[in-house]
Design an enzyme around this catalytic site. Structure first.
Site, PDB file in Angstrom:
ATOM      1  N   PHE A   1      43.460  50.578  28.169  1.00 58.33           N
ATOM      2  CA  PHE A   1      43.940  51.959  28.086  1.00 58.33           C
ATOM      3  C   PHE A   1      42.834  52.983  28.286  1.00 58.33           C
ATOM      4  O   PHE A   1      43.111  54.139  28.604  1.00 58.33           O
ATOM      5  CB  PHE A   1      44.655  52.194  26.739  1.00 58.33           C
ATOM      6  N   LYS A   2      41.592  52.574  28.125  1.00 55.52           N
ATOM      7  CA  LYS A   2      40.488  53.510  28.317  1.00 55.52           C
ATOM      8  C   LYS A   2      40.449  54.058  29.748  1.00 55.52           C
ATOM      9  O   LYS A   2      39.931  55.150  29.993  1.00 55.52           O
ATOM     10  CB  LYS A   2      39.159  52.835  27.978  1.00 55.52           C
ATOM     11  N   ASP A   3      41.022  53.317  30.695  1.00 58.30           N
ATOM     12  CA  ASP A   3      41.078  53.793  32.084  1.00 58.30           C
ATOM     13  C   ASP A   3      41.870  55.087  32.218  1.00 58.30           C
ATOM     14  O   ASP A   3      41.634  55.873  33.141  1.00 58.30           O
ATOM     15  CB  ASP A   3      41.730  52.742  32.991  1.00 58.30           C
TER      16      ASP A   3
ATOM     17  N   LEU B   1      39.104  57.557  31.465  1.00 58.01           N
ATOM     18  CA  LEU B   1      37.783  57.410  32.076  1.00 58.01           C
ATOM     19  C   LEU B   1      37.806  57.387  33.596  1.00 58.01           C
ATOM     20  O   LEU B   1      36.763  57.520  34.235  1.00 58.01           O
ATOM     21  CB  LEU B   1      37.094  56.168  31.513  1.00 58.01           C
TER      22      LEU B   1
ATOM     23  N   THR C   1      35.849  50.424  26.308  1.00 57.31           N
ATOM     24  CA  THR C   1      35.344  51.723  26.766  1.00 57.31           C
ATOM     25  C   THR C   1      34.190  51.550  27.747  1.00 57.31           C
ATOM     26  O   THR C   1      34.099  52.248  28.754  1.00 57.31           O
ATOM     27  CB  THR C   1      34.888  52.586  25.582  1.00 57.31           C
TER      28      THR C   1
END
Length: 493
Positions: A110-112, A115, A145
């Site tokens: 989910f960090k995509d 980011l 992350t």
């Protein structure tokens, strides 16, 4: 839109400043001076948009000094990198039960969602401010992350990025994703310690005057890609609105109906984004905060005491193995009616004593909005197993924590409000543990486990992991915490 520090409300900056600097020089986190409120016509408009348009719309309410057309184009470029051009698909699992899949980006986590967009937000913010220096980004990661930030910023002009991860605190697949990262402007360093040690080091370095001055001489300024940076947090708000709109469009709910969200979290950023969405008018009922065996957040929601003086556990959901939840500071700030002196005092106690507490009155107020629960390791595996048996859907180990906590909550309250489980990673990133839970077979090699999981589930192994084994390991450094400042300065040279 102006931003203020959680530790000094007299510190007022623009969105560009908040994102470019990452953290306030008083150690506080930047928060919006007020929350934009969306009305019925805004929701109707959002329902007619694709994901990139929804993200640009929500972000534009905060980033008022950014050009909207450029912001929209950046969102379209970022989210075009996701599978099937759908960044955040919502899956209907059962009546009233949905899974928001946030793992279809370049690094399968989910960090995509934030980011892939942050490089634009950071560079545009610097341009808005006339900042000509190069930017050195520091990142602490508990697994996901780091890779997402490295991939987002690789070969970005005028930017270098250094990632710190706990040497024994990430999965084999996560470690390999980071240590094989391509790009001429990236560096990855293992740190002897846990994620909290990495995160504390980043915060300390970002506010170290000598380090800042030395970097300035080398032509750099600092920033961060962790969720302490509002530019990392803001894009996450958008997918809660998007999930709600998808439910309305599918006629699963009517506009105005409330929805619960259950979010697996360690650093509290993902669920804080949901809370911010609610502050903007999203019809949210309850926010369920799901922890793993490192259940410091659960204890806080149940007792009002936040105490880091406890055993640290390594679990099968390593991205949640965290004892210092940085974004909880932003929630406390709201709970204290935006009293920055009170917030600063509690953060001082946390730093000096390792704990703080809130009153029974404030705890009751908190529990109107939130429910805290956690999942033991054996329950995690059981949840992966039963969910696959029941729905033929493979959960990753982090999302399994959320499902377990949802089951606890519904058993306790009988609240059957439609609920969205926020799924934070592909099961293939933790294939060995997922495979063992589903089949009972223990396969130590992550790639062999992924192949068997693909055979079992008939869900194709993502290309980003399928080709990972052939990549060259570039980064092998392991450092003590007291070596990190020198490591940063050497990287900038």
């Amino acid at each position: 839109m102006r931003f203020i520090s959680t530790r000094n409300t007299q510190k007022i900056v623009s969105a560009s400043e908040a994102i470019s600097h990452g953290i306030s020089e008083d150690g506080g986190l930047f928060v919006p001076a007020d929350f934009p409120l969306l009305g019925e016509q805004d929701f109707i408009a959002l329902c007619g948009m694709d994901y990139a348009e929804r993200a640009a719309f929500v972000l534009s309410k905060y980033l008022t000094d950014y050009d909207y057309e450029r912001l929209k184009a950046a969102c379209e470029a970022a989210y075009s990198k996701f599978e099937e051009n759908d960044a955040a698909p919502l899956m209907c699992i059962d009546e009233g039960l949905y899974v928001l899949e946030l793992f279809h980006g370049p690094t399968l986590a989910f960090k995509d969602m934030a980011l892939t967009l942050l490089p634009f937000l950071l560079r545009e913010g610097c341009n808005n401010l006339g900042i000509k220096e190069k930017v050195l980004i520091l990142v602490a990661t508990s697994g996901d992350t780091g890779k997402a930030a490295l991939e987002g910023f690789k070969d970005a002009e005028g930017i270098k990025i250094m990632v710190f991860y706990p040497s024994e605190g990430v999965s084999d697949m996560q470690k390999l994703q980071m240590c094989t990262q391509e790009g001429e402007n990236v560096s990855v360093v293992a740190v002897k310690g846990n994620f909290d040690d990495c995160q504390s080091a980043v915060k300390s370095i970002l506010n170290n005057e000598n380090c800042i001055e030395n970097l300035k001489k080398q032509g750099y300024i600092f920033s961060s890609a962790n969720s302490i940076n509002f530019g990392r947090l803001a894009p996450q708000i958008a997918y809660y609105f998007s999930a709600y709109c998808d439910l309305v469009n599918a006629e699963e709910i009517e506009l105005g109906d409330k929805v619960n969200f259950v979010v697996p979290t360690g650093n509290f950023g993902n669920i804080l984004a949901a809370y911010y969405a609610k502050k903007m008018g999203l019809p949210v009922g309850k926010l369920l905060c799901a922890s793993n065996k490192n259940n410091i957040l659960t204890d806080f929601f149940q007792t009002g005491v936040y105490d880091t003086n406890r055993e640290f556990y390594k679990t099968t959901s390593p991205s949640m193995d965290i004892l210092i939840s940085s974004n909880l500071e932003r929630l406390l700030f709201e709970l204290f009616d935006r009293d920055s002196d009170k917030t600063a005092e509690e953060m001082r106690k946390l730093k000096e004593e390792g704990k703080y507490s809130i009153s029974k009155e404030l705890l009751d107020k908190l529990n109107v909005e939130f429910y805290g629960g956690f999942c033991e390791e054996d329950e995690n595996a059981e949840t992966v197993s039963y969910f696959y048996d029941e729905y033929h859907y493979a959960l990753d180990t982090h999302t399994a924590n959320a499902v377990a906590v949802l089951n606890q909550y519904q058993a306790e309250t009988e609240d059957m409000t439609p609920v969205v489980v926020v799924s934070t990673a592909s099961p293939y990133k933790f294939a060995a543990d997922v495979l063992k839970a589903i089949s009972g077979k223990k396969v130590e090699d992550a790639f062999k486990a992924a192949a068997k999981l693909e055979e079992l589930t008939a869900v194709e192994l993502p290309e980003g992991l399928a080709t990972l084994k052939q990549k060259t390991v570039r980064f092998t450094d392991v450092k003590e915490k007291d070596e990190l400042i020198a490591t940063v300065l050497a990287f900038a040279d």
